[in-house]
Motif scaffolding. Structure first.
Motif, PDB file in Angstrom:
ATOM      1  N   ARG A  26     -19.795  -6.687  -1.596  1.00 43.22           N
ATOM      2  CA  ARG A  26     -19.826  -5.235  -1.538  1.00 43.22           C
ATOM      3  C   ARG A  26     -21.207  -4.675  -1.863  1.00 43.22           C
ATOM      4  NH1 ARG A  26     -17.317  -1.388   1.223  1.00 43.22           N
ATOM      5  NH2 ARG A  26     -17.523   0.638   0.198  1.00 43.22           N
ATOM      6  N   GLY A  81     -15.529  -7.655   0.588  1.00 44.58           N
ATOM      7  CA  GLY A  81     -16.193  -6.373   0.432  1.00 44.58           C
ATOM      8  C   GLY A  81     -17.260  -6.084   1.463  1.00 44.58           C
ATOM      9  N   HIS A 258      -9.536  -6.512  -1.147  1.00 44.88           N
ATOM     10  CA  HIS A 258     -10.734  -6.343  -1.969  1.00 44.88           C
ATOM     11  C   HIS A 258     -10.476  -5.374  -3.116  1.00 44.88           C
ATOM     12  CE1 HIS A 258     -14.930  -5.858  -3.086  1.00 44.88           C
ATOM     13  NE2 HIS A 258     -14.771  -4.547  -2.998  1.00 44.88           N
TER      14      HIS A 258
END
Length: 388
Positions: A26, A81, A258
């Protein structure tokens, strides 16, 4: 059983993609969005590893698999992510349509490049006044009787990634000489075609892939820009739309996984009154429900992919719509519960969940709204009178 129990090859693919996703994660997506860039590094590495073209024919540089394999790739990147939205468009929709219906020249020109990531293709169907009703598309293609060339005129809206795509697969309509009615056809429009203009739409959505409004002002295309048979119509169109729904489900399931993983980690570590908050059923049960919903949505997605790869377009259409609906609902609930589990921390940049609230809504809206899916199921599956 094949639609439910993954093969050893699928498990290995899932594990390998998950490992790649963890190396980016992410934080990578957040950084490149902040820099106004596209995820070129991840896209390129996924291509080199054979993941982008896993569904495309081996004879044209792909992996020889299907949407089942491609959906695994997108789901696992999402769970890490770092989902790649253009996977829904370039290899899944455009690659599938060209592989199934394109000419030999189109296959040679596009499929190897789509598979190795060196070229990207966008997909243009939605229009300002058409929305979910593909029968109201007004982008019109006229053939020059002398040269065989086509001229496209119309508008499209909410088209992803046009700025990075080498071409856009445009859904237009041609007039049937026998009936005078308009029928859908697909055209490859190069990014630099004269009269092909784009305007970026200012979105609240915090994503690397930008959205555009397109204007086609007498865009002239050679005869070979037409993909497939002019008379195939809806058959070719839905050959791309079913994979789109399956891949959107994969996108949503990955995002939900996620968010759920971040919430579970927090619930294990966050201690209040001498106990982790995850020990309390008020926290644990909603997270368990979110997990169940995501797993159920994945089962329907796997069924849809299995039917599509087996050549059952009708069965896949029903399952793909159901999978997209289930995944969208599961994703929104998982993200909401994840944010709620973290409380105030769920709205901080540090934990990176707040931006998913908007992103999760996309899976309910695009590429077809949940209400239109309910219309489809009530009419097509249950046999109830059509309401629209």
């Amino acid at each position: 059983m094949s639609a439910v129990i993954e093969t050893d090859e699928h498990k290995a693919l899932r594990a390998a993609v998950a490992q790649l996703g963890r190396r980016y994660g992410r934080d990578y997506i957040t950084r490149i969005v902040g820099e106004g860039r596209h995820p070129e590094e991840l896209w390129s590495e996924a291509a080199k590893l054979g993941y982008l073209g896993v569904n495309l024919p081996e004879e044209h540089g792909g992996g020889g698999g299907g949407i089942a394999e491609l959906s695994i790739v997108l789901e696992e990147l999402g769970a890490a992510g770092c989902p790649l939205l253009m996977m829904v468009v370039s290899p899944a929709i455009c690659g599938t349509v060209i592989a199934r219906f394109g000419t030999d020249a189109q296959k040679r020109q596009w499929l190897p490049a789509l598979a190795d990531g060196t070229r990207t293709m966008a997909f243009g169907i939605t229009e300002p006044d058409a929305g979910s009703n593909s029968h109201r598309i007004t982008t019109t293609a006229r053939r020059d009787p002398d040269t065989g060339d086509w001229t496209l005129t119309g508008r499209k809206v909410f088209i992803s990634g046009v700025d990075i795509a080498d071409a856009t697969l445009i859904v237009g309509r041609t007039e049937d000489a026998r009936t005078g009615r308009l029928k859908p056809c697909l055209f490859i429009v190069p990014r630099d075609a004269r009269g092909f203009q784009r305007r970026q739409i200012d979105m609240e959505l915090n994503a690397a892939e930008k959205q555009f409004e397109l204007t086609l002002d007498d865009v002239r295309l050679p005869a070979q820009a037409l993909v497939g048979d002019e008379d195939a119509g809806l058959l070719q169109l839905f050959a791309g739309l079913n994979p789109e729904r399956i891949m959107t489900a994969a996108f949503a399931i990955g995002m939900g996984r996620h968010a759920l993983a971040r919430a579970v980690e927090y619930a294990r570590d966050r201690t209040v009154w001498n106990a982790p908050i995850g020990a309390h059923q008020a926290i644990a049960h909603p997270l368990a429900q979110a997990h169940i919903d995501l797993e159920l949505a994945r089962l329907m997605m796997q069924k849809a992919a299995y039917l599509y790869d087996a050549g059952d377009d009708v069965g896949a259409g029903e399952a793909a719509n159901m999978a997209k609906y289930a995944a969208g609902e599961a994703c929104v609930k998982a993200v909401d519960q994840a944010v709620h589990t973290l409380g105030g921390n769920g709205l901080t940049r540090e934990f990176g969940l707040a931006s998913l609230i908007t992103a999760a809504r996309v899976s309910r809206i695009a590429p077809v709204s949940r209400e239109m899916i309910l219309n489809y199921v009530s009419h097509q599956t249950l046999g109830l009178p059509k309401s629209y």
